[in-house]
Design a protein around this motif. Structure first.
Motif, PDB file in Angstrom:
ATOM      1  N   GLN A  50       0.852  -1.244  -0.066  1.00  0.00           N
ATOM      2  CA  GLN A  50       0.121   0.109  -0.025  1.00  0.00           C
ATOM      3  C   GLN A  50       0.935   1.206  -0.022  1.00  0.00           C
ATOM      4  OE1 GLN A  50      -2.457  -0.626   3.349  1.00  0.00           O
ATOM      5  NE2 GLN A  50      -3.918  -1.964   2.395  1.00  0.00           N
ATOM      6  N   ASP A  53       2.261   1.611  -3.491  1.00  0.00           N
ATOM      7  CA  ASP A  53       1.160   2.152  -4.433  1.00  0.00           C
ATOM      8  C   ASP A  53       1.050   3.879  -4.515  1.00  0.00           C
ATOM      9  OD1 ASP A  53       0.641  -0.182  -5.366  1.00  0.00           O
ATOM     10  OD2 ASP A  53      -1.407  -0.439  -4.030  1.00  0.00           O
ATOM     11  N   LYS A  54       1.549   4.474  -3.115  1.00  0.00           N
ATOM     12  CA  LYS A  54       1.578   5.689  -2.975  1.00  0.00           C
ATOM     13  C   LYS A  54       2.694   6.342  -3.560  1.00  0.00           C
ATOM     14  CE  LYS A  54      -1.032   7.448   0.457  1.00  0.00           C
ATOM     15  NZ  LYS A  54      -1.440   8.009   1.780  1.00  0.00           N
ATOM     16  N   ILE A 158       5.637  10.998   2.272  1.00  0.00           N
ATOM     17  CA  ILE A 158       4.147  10.464   1.975  1.00  0.00           C
ATOM     18  C   ILE A 158       4.192   9.293   3.338  1.00  0.00           C
ATOM     19  CG2 ILE A 158       3.015   8.696   0.454  1.00  0.00           C
ATOM     20  CD1 ILE A 158       3.429  11.344  -0.703  1.00  0.00           C
ATOM     21  N   LEU A 160       1.096   6.414   5.397  1.00  0.00           N
ATOM     22  CA  LEU A 160       0.028   5.719   5.431  1.00  0.00           C
ATOM     23  C   LEU A 160      -0.726   6.139   6.472  1.00  0.00           C
ATOM     24  CD1 LEU A 160       1.025   2.061   4.727  1.00  0.00           C
ATOM     25  CD2 LEU A 160       0.140   3.639   3.193  1.00  0.00           C
TER      26      LEU A 160
END
Length: 188
Positions: A50, A53-54, A158, A160
């Protein structure tokens, strides 16, 4: 996503409550022990996938991470992006590029880490990349607990989860926290 991931931290026992000394030297009532979360390879692949993906939109030749906490994150992000992964590790009180790892001039990097509070190890990693002529496109972390003191790394940052948790200087502990023995569960 953040609530699901927070629930996963709690379910695996990776979100600890007590009195903790963070790598930054600050004290906290809560501690994210990502190693407990990432010991489950399926969870590591899912969570770091995840994060990858970012990070997918950033120009990247290689993923780099600070040892020790960032190694699993970097490896899994690198795998998900189909990129090489290298790491920096402790040497003479700081971090250094070792083990024959090379950084080429103009090589583009994504830095991957588990948790950032003040970002000292991340900044050292970024400085190493830049000192070797590399370019840092972005930093990706599982947990950003920097709050209002968000560090400026000179690249996109970035995460999560962004979570603001109280932290305290050693000489400014609240009375209730001062009564609990402090532990330092992270890497030394």
């Amino acid at each position: 996503m953040p609530e699901d991931l927070l629930a996963l931290f709690r379910k695996t026992g990776a979100l600890l409550d007590g009195h903790f000394i963070l790598r930054s030297g600050l004290h906290s009532r809560q501690y994210f022990q990502c190693a407990i979360l990432l010991q489950h390879t399926d969870i590591a692949a899912q969570v770091c996938g995840q994060l990858a993906d970012k990070l997918r939109t950033f120009d990247c030749d290689t993923v780099i991470s600070p040892a020790l906490g960032g190694i699993i994150v970097g490896q899994e992000v690198g795998r998900a992006l189909g990129k090489r992964h290298i790491f920096v590790e402790k040497e003479a009180g700081g971090l250094a590029l070792r083990r024959g790892f090379k950084i080429d001039r103009g090589e583009k990097f994504v830095v991957a880490e588990d948790v950032v509070t003040r970002g000292g190890r991340v900044q050292q990693t970024i400085d190493i990349v830049r000192a070797h002529g590399g370019i840092v496109s972005a930093l990706g972390v599982i947990v950003d607990r920097s709050g209002n003191a968000k560090p400026n790394f000179g690249c996109r940052f970035i995460s999560l989860i962004e979570i603001e948790m109280e932290t305290f200087e050693a000489d400014r502990l609240p009375v209730d926290l001062a009564k609990i023995p402090a532990v330092k569960p992270g890497s030394k």
